[in-house]
Design an enzyme around this catalytic site. Structure first.
Site, short mmCIF file in Angstrom:
data_model
loop_
_atom_site.label_atom_id
_atom_site.label_comp_id
_atom_site.label_asym_id
_atom_site.label_seq_id
_atom_site.Cartn_x
_atom_site.Cartn_y
_atom_site.Cartn_z
CG ASP A 139 -2.05 0.94 1.15
OD1 ASP A 139 -2.30 1.48 0.06
OD2 ASP A 139 -2.70 1.17 2.19
CD1 TRP A 196 7.41 6.66 -2.38
CD2 TRP A 196 7.09 6.73 -4.60
NE1 TRP A 196 8.64 6.61 -2.99
CE2 TRP A 196 8.48 6.66 -4.34
CE3 TRP A 196 6.65 6.79 -5.93
CZ2 TRP A 196 9.43 6.64 -5.37
CZ3 TRP A 196 7.60 6.78 -6.94
CH2 TRP A 196 8.97 6.69 -6.65
NE ARG A 208 -4.29 6.59 -7.31
CZ ARG A 208 -4.18 6.44 -6.00
NH1 ARG A 208 -4.00 7.50 -5.23
NH2 ARG A 208 -4.27 5.27 -5.45
CG HIS A 247 -0.02 1.92 -9.22
ND1 HIS A 247 -0.24 1.60 -7.90
CD2 HIS A 247 -1.11 2.63 -9.62
CE1 HIS A 247 -1.41 2.09 -7.53
NE2 HIS A 247 -1.95 2.72 -8.54
CB SER A 306 -8.67 -5.44 -3.41
OG SER A 306 -9.20 -4.16 -3.64
CB SER A 307 -13.07 -7.77 -5.01
OG SER A 307 -12.54 -9.05 -4.87
CG LEU A 324 8.99 -17.58 -3.73
CD1 LEU A 324 8.89 -17.56 -2.20
CD2 LEU A 324 9.44 -16.22 -4.24
C1 FPP Z 1 -1.83 0.28 -3.40
O1 FPP Z 1 -1.40 1.59 -3.44
C2 FPP Z 1 -1.38 -0.45 -4.55
C3 FPP Z 1 -2.16 -1.00 -5.53
C4 FPP Z 1 -3.62 -0.93 -5.56
C5 FPP Z 1 -1.53 -1.69 -6.66
C6 FPP Z 1 -0.44 -2.59 -6.21
C7 FPP Z 1 0.31 -3.01 -7.35
C8 FPP Z 1 1.66 -3.02 -7.40
C9 FPP Z 1 2.56 -2.57 -6.33
C10 FPP Z 1 2.27 -3.57 -8.54
C11 FPP Z 1 2.76 -4.95 -8.25
C12 FPP Z 1 2.41 -5.74 -9.38
C13 FPP Z 1 2.86 -6.94 -9.68
C14 FPP Z 1 2.42 -7.57 -10.95
C15 FPP Z 1 3.81 -7.67 -8.81
P1 FPP Z 1 -2.51 2.73 -3.44
O2 FPP Z 1 -2.79 3.09 -4.83
O3 FPP Z 1 -3.68 2.27 -2.65
O4 FPP Z 1 -1.74 3.87 -2.72
P2 FPP Z 1 -2.41 4.99 -1.80
O5 FPP Z 1 -3.02 4.28 -0.64
O6 FPP Z 1 -1.25 5.85 -1.42
O7 FPP Z 1 -3.41 5.71 -2.64
#
Ligand code: FPP
Length: 238
Positions: free
Chosen positions: A19, A24, A32, A36, A64-65, A130
């Protein structure tokens, strides 16, 4: 500073709620998706480190869903990022003997992504290192309901007797069924919730929360979490 090694009492199965990508990026005045992208690089680093310290299983919460209700542009950006990531890291997983699987409901995923995920699963299915699981379009509650539906099917076709159901036998109907028990959940960015992640499997998991945003999560941060876990176990054992 990037030194990490296998430690006594380290967890077998770690789940990570990655998260803080959005925040960030915002801190840097970027979109955003930039966060990612930085998050993917961290996920890669984490997989490599997990191989190095011989972790048995690593589960990453990628989507997530509930994430389907984010702005359309962010969702499609994430889907295309997932697609590119699978493409880019297939050989990394093969070279490291990683067995890849997904958990979640793929029905709403773009067809190309779905196909690439399936390909990655089948290419790596015989690997013995793994066990990496990507929770994508995954929700813990949805997974339990899905399990109940499968269970009822089996009951109706007399494959099983519902009255004989136990905690262990119900797990056969859920995602992650072939993995070691979940020992530790790490969530970054300061939120202290599970957000529908591995609800059934987290029954006895240790929870570790850090304020670090996911793109800032370093090998030393993982080291800290693992030592914290091993210390808790040591104390329990006393
Ligand atoms: C949460 O940050 C992150 C996500 C919803 C996406 C997570 C995906 C990745 C880190 C990419 C990893 C992918 C693979 C294929 C390994 P947020 O957007 O909720 O951040 P915020 O809470 O600061 O808004």
């Amino acid at each position: 500073n990037t030194h990490i090694e296998k430690i006594p009492n380290q967890p077998k199965h770690v789940g990570i709620i990655m998260d803080g990508n959005g925040r960030w990026a915002k801190l840097r005045g970027k979109r955003r998706i930039f966060g990612h992208e930085a998050g993917v690089i961290k996920a890669r680093e984490l997989v490599e480190t997990s191989v190095k310290i011989e972790l048995e299983a690593l589960t990453l919460y990628a989507f997530s869903s509930e994430n389907w209700s984010r702005p359309k542009k962010e969702v499609s950006g994430l889907m295309s990022l997932f697609e590119r990531t699978i493409e880019k890291y297939t050989s990394l997983l093969i070279d490291n003997n990683v067995r890849f699987k997904t958990a979640g409901d793929p029905s709403m995923l773009p067809k190309i992504l779905k196909r690439k995920l399936e390909q990655m699963e089948s290419i790596t299915s015989e690997n013995t290192g793994l066990k990496l699981t990507l929770a994508i379009a995954y929700g813990g509650q949805q997974d339990i309901i899905n399990g109940i539906k499968l269970l009822i099917d089996d009951h109706n076709s007399q494959v099983i007797d519902i009255n004989q159901m136990t905690v262990e036998s119900f797990e056969d109907y859920l995602s992650f069924k072939d993995l070691p028990e979940l020992d530790l959940i790490i969530r970054t960015s300061g939120e202290t919730r599970l957000s529908n992640f591995m609800l059934w499997q987290s029954a006895y998991a240790e929870l570790y929360f850090t304020k670090t945003l996911w793109p800032d999560f370093k090998i030393t941060s993982l080291n800290k979490a693992l030592h914290n876990y091993s210390e808790r176990l040591r104390k329990l054992g006393k």
